[in-house]
Design an enzyme around this catalytic site. Structure first.
Site, PDB file in Angstrom:
ATOM      1  N   GLU A   1       0.818  -1.215   0.000  1.00  0.00           N
ATOM      2  CA  GLU A   1       0.000   0.000   0.000  1.00  0.00           C
ATOM      3  C   GLU A   1       0.852   1.266   0.000  1.00  0.00           C
ATOM      4  O   GLU A   1       0.556   2.220  -0.728  1.00  0.00           O
ATOM      5  CB  GLU A   1      -0.944  -0.012   1.211  1.00  0.00           C
ATOM      6  CG  GLU A   1      -2.147  -0.950   1.078  1.00  0.00           C
ATOM      7  CD  GLU A   1      -1.812  -2.420   1.241  1.00  0.00           C
ATOM      8  OE1 GLU A   1      -0.667  -2.729   1.601  1.00  0.00           O
ATOM      9  OE2 GLU A   1      -2.691  -3.265   1.004  1.00  0.00           O
TER      10      GLU A   1
ATOM     11  N   HIS B   1     -11.431  -6.338   8.824  1.00  0.00           N
ATOM     12  CA  HIS B   1     -12.133  -6.139   7.549  1.00  0.00           C
ATOM     13  C   HIS B   1     -13.448  -5.404   7.772  1.00  0.00           C
ATOM     14  O   HIS B   1     -14.394  -5.578   7.018  1.00  0.00           O
ATOM     15  CB  HIS B   1     -12.426  -7.481   6.874  1.00  0.00           C
ATOM     16  CG  HIS B   1     -11.222  -8.165   6.318  1.00  0.00           C
ATOM     17  ND1 HIS B   1     -10.330  -8.834   7.097  1.00  0.00           N
ATOM     18  CD2 HIS B   1     -10.761  -8.275   5.048  1.00  0.00           C
ATOM     19  CE1 HIS B   1      -9.362  -9.348   6.349  1.00  0.00           C
ATOM     20  NE2 HIS B   1      -9.596  -9.020   5.092  1.00  0.00           N
TER      21      HIS B   1
END
Ligand SMILES: Cc1ncc(C[n+]2csc(CCOP(=O)(O)OP(=O)(O)O)c2C)c(N)n1
Length: 667
Positions: free
Chosen positions: A407, A474
């Site tokens: 990322e 998540h």
């Protein structure tokens, strides 16, 4: 064992292929940063400048490399690379003003030393965190590849900086994407006080190239001719055959990390040994021995440089100290773009939130030739939520780019793309994973426009939210991490119509935008959505329900929870869907509060430190006299998000919402 840089033996100059004129030119170029530094060290002692990071002993690298690449190719230097700046012929008074925090510099006094960039000189300066430079270089190089321009991007790091994850991610990405980047590592033996042996285990940093499938070279960093001749050749070959190359320059830092820190920890023998290998005096001796440089020339050259330095110092010292106003400072946090508001025809289709986002994204890709999408598994696979399904066929692999799992590097690349004229959308697979790219969001994307007016034209798509039984990693809705940071915009739609139009606007907007997409809404919320491309302005809330007894201020999934309770229990309420959190539509908030006098602010995130708290404070400060009851904030309990359904229900504020509305109404 405390070992340091193994050394480079002696300096043997090979002038083959150089005219005397070129050799003298290189001497002038290497002498200049040395003389500037000597002057700066005097000014430092006189208290006329603040910090100074010395590059003495390393000038052959900055100067040799900067003069091996073309002026229209980007360079990304670090704190010891004065020679890069002087080689690009930046007027010295501008550098001096920059170091004194004056407006004649490059950051209007907002950032220090070499922490600036300039499109005029194709230099992208560092942020303090060092490593992000390498990922940014990747983005710049990617843009060159997309434009079919045979250019090379050059980026610097110290040996210490190679321990950062950014280095490893950047090399990996550059290798996988065959990006034309020269990764120039100045191995000067120490990272602050830490010797190389405590920084990495392999003998040479160049050895790491093998692990990344990358060509690498070791270059004598104190030999200007070796640096210049080798890097020039490699740069040309990279232009013709785009690929990343790892260059390790062996050198030594002759002074402390910065002047205040000293260098007592460096063994004297090492300093003595390296003093013999001084890149400036050795080259000077070589030129003198070869009768290329005479004593008279030498004196003249020095006089010229000293004169230039003094002249430009006078200009910089004469410049007023920097003053500004709050208005002017605030005005430079965001790039104020005037995008064209686009309307749509009446033709609509009933689609889900997920389709609206996909649709909006596709139409933006058609509209902006200079736009790419990057993300994990977004190409053939279409992304884990299938939002980019089919995009590869329409836009090709050049613009729909699968990324490795890194990322940080990809967000840094997004910034580099922006520097070099490209828009990007980065799909975070889940918004939770932005933590792995947090530094570039907060320190690079958010601050660059304010620092040196360089926009970060990227949208980070953030699939977020709980109520999906996905557990702690998540399910987060982490908008509050970003609403707190000036320079970022934060968008959070609750409906398909808004999602499509706001995404289009976010992409048009040249500021960095975090675009939150609630996963639980992706496939559960349908709406008639115009088929055409259209935009919706950021910073405008939407009153989705109008009533008189209470204002429920919320966004994302909260809007749907509020709608359910209000409808089910026939409450006369305003439900204000904020839609964007930064900029925040305070006007609509205050108007609603003034109408109802009772306020409940609902957020899905844990309560403490969330945006509800700030909205509550704003209402207190601006609408206190209109309130008939204390403001109520409602959010999730202060735990990570649990997995099991019953626990998740306990965590989320949904089940207590009605009771809390009643409490406010009954007060
Ligand atoms: C992420 C981060 N951690 C720590 C620091 C503090 N710091 C600034 S420079 C430096 C040493 C860097 O060493 P190296 O990369 O070898 O470059 P050099 O200073 O030797 O040229 C450190 C630890 C920082 N700027 N950024």
């Amino acid at each position: 064992m405390r070992t340091s840089n193994a050394g480079i033996g002696t300096l043997n100059y090979n002038k083959e292929g150089y005219t005397d004129k070129q050799l003298i030119e290189l001497y002038k170029l290497i002498l200049k940063p040395r003389l500037i530094e000597e002057k700066m060290l005097i000014l430092l002692r006189q208290g006329k400048i603040s910090k100074w990071f010395s590059g003495i002993g390393q000038e052959a690298i900055s100067v040799g490399v900067a003069n091996s690449v073309n002026f229209d190719e980007y360079i990304l230097p670090l704190h010891r690379n004065l020679g890069v700046f002087t080689s690009r012929n930046i007027p010295l008074h501008r550098l001096f003003s920059q170091w004194q925090g004056k407006k004649g510099g490059f950051t209007k006094g907002r950032d220090r030393s070499f922490h600036f960039g300039t499109q005029e000189f194709k230099i992208v300066g560092m942020i303090s965190h060092l490593g992000p430079q390498m990922g940014v270089a990747n983005g710049i190089a990617l843009a060159d590849l997309l434009k079919n321009e045979p250019k090379v991007t050059t980026v610097f790091s110290g040996d210490g900086g190679t321990s950062e994850g950014d280095f490893h991610e950047a090399l990996n990405v550059a290798a996988v994407w065959s990006l034309p980047v020269l990764f120039c590592i100045e191995n000067n033996g120490y990272g602050l006080s830490t010797p190389s042996s405590q920084q990495f285990k392999c003998e040479n940093i160049a050895d790491r190239g093998i692990g990344y499938g990358m060509e690498s070279h070791i270059i004598n960093g104190n030999n200007i001719l070796e640096v210049h001749s080798k890097v020039s050749k490699i740069a040309q070959s990279v232009r013709e055959n785009p690929r990343p190359v790892l260059l390790e320059f062996k050198t030594f830092r002759m002074r402390g990390h910065e002047e205040a820190s000293g260098n007592k920890y460096v063994p004297t023998e090492l300093l003595e040994k390296w003093a013999f290998l001084d890149p400036v005096t050795n080259y000077q001796n070589f030129l003198r021995k070869e009768n290329i440089l005479t004593e008279e020339m030498e004196i003249l050259l020095k006089q010229e440089i000293v004169h230039e330095v003094n002249e430009h110092l006078t200009i910089a010292f004469a410049e007023d100290a920097t003053f500004s106003t709050i208005e002017d400072e605030l005005a430079d946090v965001y790039n104020h773009v005037n995008y064209i508001e686009t309307n749509h025809s009446n033709k609509t289709t009933n689609i889900r939130l997920v389709d609206a986002i996909s649709n909006g994204l596709k139409q933006s890709m058609r509209r902006h030739d200079n736009m790419v999408i990057m993300g994990q598994d977004i190409a053939d696979y279409g992304g884990v939520f299938k939002i980019t399904e089919g995009f590869l066929d329409e836009f090709g692999e050049e613009r729909i780019i699968n990324t490795p799992i890194c990322e940080s590097s990809i967000i840094e690349a997004a910034f580099g793309l922006s520097v070099n004229g490209y828009k990007s959308v980065v799909e975070l697979q889940f918004s939770d994973f932005v933590t792995s790219g947090f530094n570039p969001v907060i320190n690079l994307l958010a601050k660059s426009y304010y620092r040196w007016n360089q926009n970060a034209d990227t949208v980070l798509r953030m699939p977020c939210g709980a109520d999906v039984g996905a557990g702690p990693f998540h399910s987060q809705t982490n908008e509050a991490w970003f609403t707190k940071t000036p320079g970022l915009k934060v968008v959070y739609p609750a409906f398909p119509y808004d999602a499509k139009g706001l995404l289009a606007t976010s992409i048009e907007d040249t500021n960095p935008v975090l675009f939150f997409e609630h996963k639980a809404l992706y496939r559960s919320i349908y709406q008639e959505v115009p088929d055409d491309y259209y935009t919706i302005p950021l910073g405008k809330a939407s009153l989705v329900e109008s009533g008189f007894d209470i204002s429920i201020i919320t966004y994302g999934a909260g809007v749907h929870w509020a709608l359910k309770e209000v409808k089910e229990h026939q409450i006369s309420a305003d439900i204000l869907d904020l839609r964007t959190l930064q900029p925040l539509d305070t006007e609509s908030i205050y108007n609603s509060v003034k109408k109802t006098g009772r306020v409940l602010i609902l957020q899905e995130d844990t309560l403490f430190g969330g945006i509800a708290s700030d909205i509550s404070a704003l209402i207190t400060e601006n609408c206190f006299k209109y309130l008939d009851a204390p403001i109520k904030r409602v959010g999730s309990i202060e735990t990570p998000i649990p997995f099991a359904k019953n626990l998740e229900n306990l965590y989320l504020p949904k089940s207590k919402l009605y009771a809390e509305i009643l409490n406010v109404l009954d007060y």
